[in-house]
Scaffold this motif. Structure first.
Motif, PDB file in Angstrom:
ATOM      1  N   LEU A 128       0.837  -1.192   0.000  1.00 46.52           N
ATOM      2  CA  LEU A 128       0.000   0.000   0.000  1.00 46.52           C
ATOM      3  C   LEU A 128       0.877   1.248   0.000  1.00 46.52           C
ATOM      4  O   LEU A 128       1.985   1.236   0.551  1.00 46.52           O
ATOM      5  CB  LEU A 128      -0.933   0.003   1.217  1.00 46.52           C
ATOM      6  N   ILE A 129       0.394   2.314  -0.620  1.00 36.93           N
ATOM      7  CA  ILE A 129       1.170   3.553  -0.771  1.00 36.93           C
ATOM      8  C   ILE A 129       0.549   4.648   0.087  1.00 36.93           C
ATOM      9  O   ILE A 129      -0.671   4.856   0.052  1.00 36.93           O
ATOM     10  CB  ILE A 129       1.186   3.992  -2.252  1.00 36.93           C
ATOM     11  N   GLN A 130       1.395   5.331   0.845  1.00 34.95           N
ATOM     12  CA  GLN A 130       0.904   6.432   1.669  1.00 34.95           C
ATOM     13  C   GLN A 130       0.821   7.728   0.869  1.00 34.95           C
ATOM     14  O   GLN A 130       1.603   7.949  -0.057  1.00 34.95           O
ATOM     15  CB  GLN A 130       1.808   6.641   2.893  1.00 34.95           C
ATOM     16  N   VAL A 132       1.192  11.738   0.179  1.00 31.65           N
ATOM     17  CA  VAL A 132       2.041  12.874   0.536  1.00 31.65           C
ATOM     18  C   VAL A 132       1.206  14.133   0.318  1.00 31.65           C
ATOM     19  O   VAL A 132       0.794  14.408  -0.815  1.00 31.65           O
ATOM     20  CB  VAL A 132       3.313  12.928  -0.338  1.00 31.65           C
ATOM     21  N   PRO A 133       0.913  14.901   1.370  1.00 35.32           N
ATOM     22  CA  PRO A 133      -0.026  16.024   1.257  1.00 35.32           C
ATOM     23  C   PRO A 133       0.326  17.044   0.182  1.00 35.32           C
ATOM     24  O   PRO A 133      -0.557  17.659  -0.394  1.00 35.32           O
ATOM     25  CB  PRO A 133       0.026  16.664   2.656  1.00 35.32           C
ATOM     26  N   THR A 134       1.610  17.234  -0.116  1.00 39.00           N
ATOM     27  CA  THR A 134       2.011  18.280  -1.066  1.00 39.00           C
ATOM     28  C   THR A 134       1.905  17.846  -2.520  1.00 39.00           C
ATOM     29  O   THR A 134       2.116  18.661  -3.410  1.00 39.00           O
ATOM     30  CB  THR A 134       3.458  18.727  -0.784  1.00 39.00           C
ATOM     31  N   ARG A 135       1.607  16.575  -2.768  1.00 38.05           N
ATOM     32  CA  ARG A 135       1.513  16.089  -4.149  1.00 38.05           C
ATOM     33  C   ARG A 135       0.198  15.363  -4.339  1.00 38.05           C
ATOM     34  O   ARG A 135      -0.003  14.280  -3.779  1.00 38.05           O
ATOM     35  CB  ARG A 135       2.688  15.163  -4.482  1.00 38.05           C
ATOM     36  N   TRP A 136      -0.698  15.923  -5.158  1.00 39.75           N
ATOM     37  CA  TRP A 136      -2.006  15.331  -5.319  1.00 39.75           C
ATOM     38  C   TRP A 136      -1.923  13.944  -5.919  1.00 39.75           C
ATOM     39  O   TRP A 136      -2.726  13.062  -5.576  1.00 39.75           O
ATOM     40  CB  TRP A 136      -2.890  16.216  -6.217  1.00 39.75           C
ATOM     41  N   ASN A 137      -0.944  13.720  -6.835  1.00 35.26           N
ATOM     42  CA  ASN A 137      -0.916  12.422  -7.508  1.00 35.26           C
ATOM     43  C   ASN A 137      -0.545  11.292  -6.558  1.00 35.26           C
ATOM     44  O   ASN A 137      -0.780  10.130  -6.864  1.00 35.26           O
ATOM     45  CB  ASN A 137       0.008  12.432  -8.735  1.00 35.26           C
ATOM     46  N   SER A 138       0.026  11.622  -5.382  1.00 35.53           N
ATOM     47  CA  SER A 138       0.257  10.580  -4.383  1.00 35.53           C
ATOM     48  C   SER A 138      -1.082  10.059  -3.858  1.00 35.53           C
ATOM     49  O   SER A 138      -1.203   8.875  -3.516  1.00 35.53           O
ATOM     50  CB  SER A 138       1.115  11.104  -3.231  1.00 35.53           C
ATOM     51  N   THR A 139      -2.110  10.917  -3.826  1.00 35.81           N
ATOM     52  CA  THR A 139      -3.463  10.478  -3.463  1.00 35.81           C
ATOM     53  C   THR A 139      -3.986   9.511  -4.515  1.00 35.81           C
ATOM     54  O   THR A 139      -4.598   8.488  -4.193  1.00 35.81           O
ATOM     55  CB  THR A 139      -4.410  11.684  -3.343  1.00 35.81           C
ATOM     56  N   PHE A 140      -3.741   9.840  -5.774  1.00 36.62           N
ATOM     57  CA  PHE A 140      -4.163   8.968  -6.876  1.00 36.62           C
ATOM     58  C   PHE A 140      -3.494   7.599  -6.755  1.00 36.62           C
ATOM     59  O   PHE A 140      -4.156   6.561  -6.848  1.00 36.62           O
ATOM     60  CB  PHE A 140      -3.804   9.619  -8.216  1.00 36.62           C
ATOM     61  N   TYR A 141      -2.170   7.592  -6.531  1.00 37.34           N
ATOM     62  CA  TYR A 141      -1.453   6.323  -6.433  1.00 37.34           C
ATOM     63  C   TYR A 141      -1.886   5.540  -5.197  1.00 37.34           C
ATOM     64  O   TYR A 141      -1.949   4.308  -5.226  1.00 37.34           O
ATOM     65  CB  TYR A 141       0.054   6.566  -6.397  1.00 37.34           C
ATOM     66  N   CYS A 142      -2.170   6.258  -4.111  1.00 41.37           N
ATOM     67  CA  CYS A 142      -2.650   5.623  -2.874  1.00 41.37           C
ATOM     68  C   CYS A 142      -3.964   4.894  -3.130  1.00 41.37           C
ATOM     69  O   CYS A 142      -4.123   3.717  -2.775  1.00 41.37           O
ATOM     70  CB  CYS A 142      -2.814   6.677  -1.785  1.00 41.37           C
ATOM     71  N   GLN A 144      -5.271   4.072  -6.098  1.00 38.56           N
ATOM     72  CA  GLN A 144      -5.099   3.076  -7.160  1.00 38.56           C
ATOM     73  C   GLN A 144      -4.553   1.767  -6.602  1.00 38.56           C
ATOM     74  O   GLN A 144      -5.058   0.677  -6.916  1.00 38.56           O
ATOM     75  CB  GLN A 144      -4.167   3.631  -8.233  1.00 38.56           C
ATOM     76  N   ARG A 145      -3.509   1.853  -5.772  1.00 44.78           N
ATOM     77  CA  ARG A 145      -2.916   0.646  -5.193  1.00 44.78           C
ATOM     78  C   ARG A 145      -3.881  -0.019  -4.204  1.00 44.78           C
ATOM     79  O   ARG A 145      -3.984  -1.247  -4.153  1.00 44.78           O
ATOM     80  CB  ARG A 145      -1.598   1.006  -4.497  1.00 44.78           C
ATOM     81  N   PHE A 146      -4.603   0.814  -3.427  1.00 44.48           N
ATOM     82  CA  PHE A 146      -5.555   0.256  -2.477  1.00 44.48           C
ATOM     83  C   PHE A 146      -6.651  -0.511  -3.205  1.00 44.48           C
ATOM     84  O   PHE A 146      -7.043  -1.607  -2.799  1.00 44.48           O
ATOM     85  CB  PHE A 146      -6.175   1.357  -1.624  1.00 44.48           C
ATOM     86  N   LYS A 147      -7.151   0.058  -4.290  1.00 41.32           N
ATOM     87  CA  LYS A 147      -8.201  -0.609  -5.058  1.00 41.32           C
ATOM     88  C   LYS A 147      -7.684  -1.933  -5.623  1.00 41.32           C
ATOM     89  O   LYS A 147      -8.400  -2.944  -5.612  1.00 41.32           O
ATOM     90  CB  LYS A 147      -8.649   0.305  -6.216  1.00 41.32           C
ATOM     91  N   ASP A 178     -13.335   3.678  -7.469  1.00 38.26           N
ATOM     92  CA  ASP A 178     -13.089   3.292  -8.860  1.00 38.26           C
ATOM     93  C   ASP A 178     -13.508   4.398  -9.820  1.00 38.26           C
ATOM     94  O   ASP A 178     -12.778   4.723 -10.770  1.00 38.26           O
ATOM     95  CB  ASP A 178     -13.861   2.010  -9.172  1.00 38.26           C
ATOM     96  N   GLU A 179     -14.653   5.026  -9.580  1.00 39.13           N
ATOM     97  CA  GLU A 179     -15.117   6.112 -10.454  1.00 39.13           C
ATOM     98  C   GLU A 179     -14.266   7.363 -10.272  1.00 39.13           C
ATOM     99  O   GLU A 179     -14.001   8.082 -11.241  1.00 39.13           O
ATOM    100  CB  GLU A 179     -16.588   6.411 -10.176  1.00 39.13           C
TER     101      GLU A 179
END
Length: 418
Positions: A128-130, A132-142, A144-147, A178-179
């Motif tokens: 799983l990926i944590q 990083v508040p300063t980078r929005w795409n880290s939310t995307f990767y978080c 994506q990996r969780f799903k 997913d959406e």
């Protein structure tokens, strides 16, 4: 394209516009770089940074600043997500589960075991990926990996060994994730495309904005939470990305890029303003050297798949050259604008090098404005270099030594004659 870090400065005073501009002045003077030779300056949206570069360029040009496209994408997504409290609540649940796995060796071991039973081997296990508040795409990767690992994660959390673990997401919440990933996919793709430093990027901003908008419009979502996110994303694009088309540097760079030209503009006025400046500069080049405009035979190569760029390929395939708005233009510029759109995989600088005899004046203008950077990511990437140079094991490095090491580290091997 070549990128070189001229150096770094140890800013010990307050990070005011005056102090930053003074350090930049010193850097330019040390390298004997004339301010009138600077075509553009790309920065983030920090008020002190923008004020500093305006102070430097105040006596030379009114059109020199480019707002970092990657930062603007970050603002679009974070603002849109922040306005969707229901989606944020689900993301917070995911982050809590990710944090639990990061702090539990038992959970991590079981996650590896579950993947091993699937046939994965050592070195291929996913975690799983944590965020990083300063980078929005880290939310995307978080997300994506969780799903992707949600089946294993749910099984582990429901086992008796994890009675104090946070609850697993429901099937409905996983469907919402997913959406949301579908909606955020074009932004993640654009962020990666704009973040390079060894290829032309300024001319990508306007086309990518149009491709993001079109991609987002075509994505169908059924959940009310996802529909709200889509609405907020579209509103933020209109507020933060659409105005980038009015930036004259980005407009010129797009028009002189043979892969895009006028294809993705939403305003005819912005096109006209850019072409007027190109026309005037081409005429100046003619006065200096004169030129001929023999016919150009476009070099066509096969294209490749490219996510949001599929939108561009679709638009380009329907585009036919026209001569609207070409009256009064130098013959070579008019000829260039009426040439077919080049394939997206065509290298724009290589195109101009091959056709500089056909368009000598336009070639000069193109080579000038294709240097415009669409993002300030290369400068931020420098932080990683600094962390490697200024390690805790080196306690006697002076600011001057650091400055020299950063410069030397940025040089390609061709400059070392290796």
């Amino acid at each position: 394209m070549v990128t070189i870090a001229l150096g770094v400065s140890n800013l010990t005073q307050h990070h005011t516009a005056d102090n930053i501009s003074n350090d930049l002045h010193t850097m330019l003077n040390n390298w004997k770089i004339l301010k009138e030779n600077i075509v553009s300056i790309t920065t983030d949206n920090g008020a002190n940074i923008i004020a500093a570069v305006k102070k430097i360029m105040s006596q030379t040009s009114n059109h020199f600043h480019v707002s970092c496209f990657a930062h603007n994408i970050n603002l679009v997504v974070t603002k849109a997500l922040g306005s969707c409290r229901d989606v944020v609540t689900i993301i917070e649940k995911v982050k809590t589960i990710v944090a639990y796995f990061k702090h539990s060796n038992v959970a991590q071991d079981q996650l590896r075991y579950e993947q091993k039973n699937e046939g994965k081997k050592d070195g291929t296990y996913l975690y799983l990926i944590q965020e990083v508040p300063t980078r929005w795409n880290s939310t995307f990767y978080c997300l994506q990996r969780f799903k992707y690992l949600s089946g294993h994660v749910g099984k582990i959390l429901l086992s008796s060994e994890h009675q104090k673990a946070p609850p697993m997401l429901t099937a409905n919440e996983l469907a919402i994730i997913d959406e949301c990933l579908k909606l955020l996919g074009p932004f993640e793709d654009a962020t990666k495309n704009i973040s390079g430093e060894k290829y032309v990027s300024g001319s990508l901003v306007i086309p990518m904005t149009n491709c993001i908008k079109t991609s987002l419009h075509r994505i169908n979502v059924s959940n009310p939470f996802a529909k709200n996110l889509k609405k907020e994303l579209e509103a933020q694009i209109e507020k933060k990305l659409d105005p980038l088309e009015t930036n004259i540097l980005l407009s010129i760079a797009t028009i002189v890029d043979p892969r895009f030209k006028r294809l993705h503009f939403s305003s005819a006025r912005n096109v006209a303003n850019a072409i007027t400046i190109i026309k005037n500069e081409v005429k100046k080049e003619h006065q200096n050297q004169g030129s001929l405009t023999p016919p150009v035979h476009p070099n066509i190569i096969d294209d490749v798949d490219g996510c949001i760029w599929n939108i561009h390929d679709e638009i380009a395939s329907r585009h036919l050259p026209d001569s609207d708005g070409c009256d009064g233009l130098p013959a070579e510029l008019k000829l260039y604008l009426n040439q077919p759109i080049q394939p997206r995989t065509r290298h724009p600088i290589q195109y101009w090098k091959e056709n500089k005899n056909a368009f000598p004046g336009t070639y000069k203008v193109a080579m000038k404005y294709l240097t415009v950077l669409g993002a300030s990511v290369p400068a931020e990437r420098l932080v990683s270099t600094l962390n490697n140079v200024c390690s805790d094991k080196r306690s006697r490095l002076t600011p001057q030594h650091i400055n020299e090491l950063v410069f030397l580290n940025s040089l390609d091997s061709i400059y070392w004659n290796i």
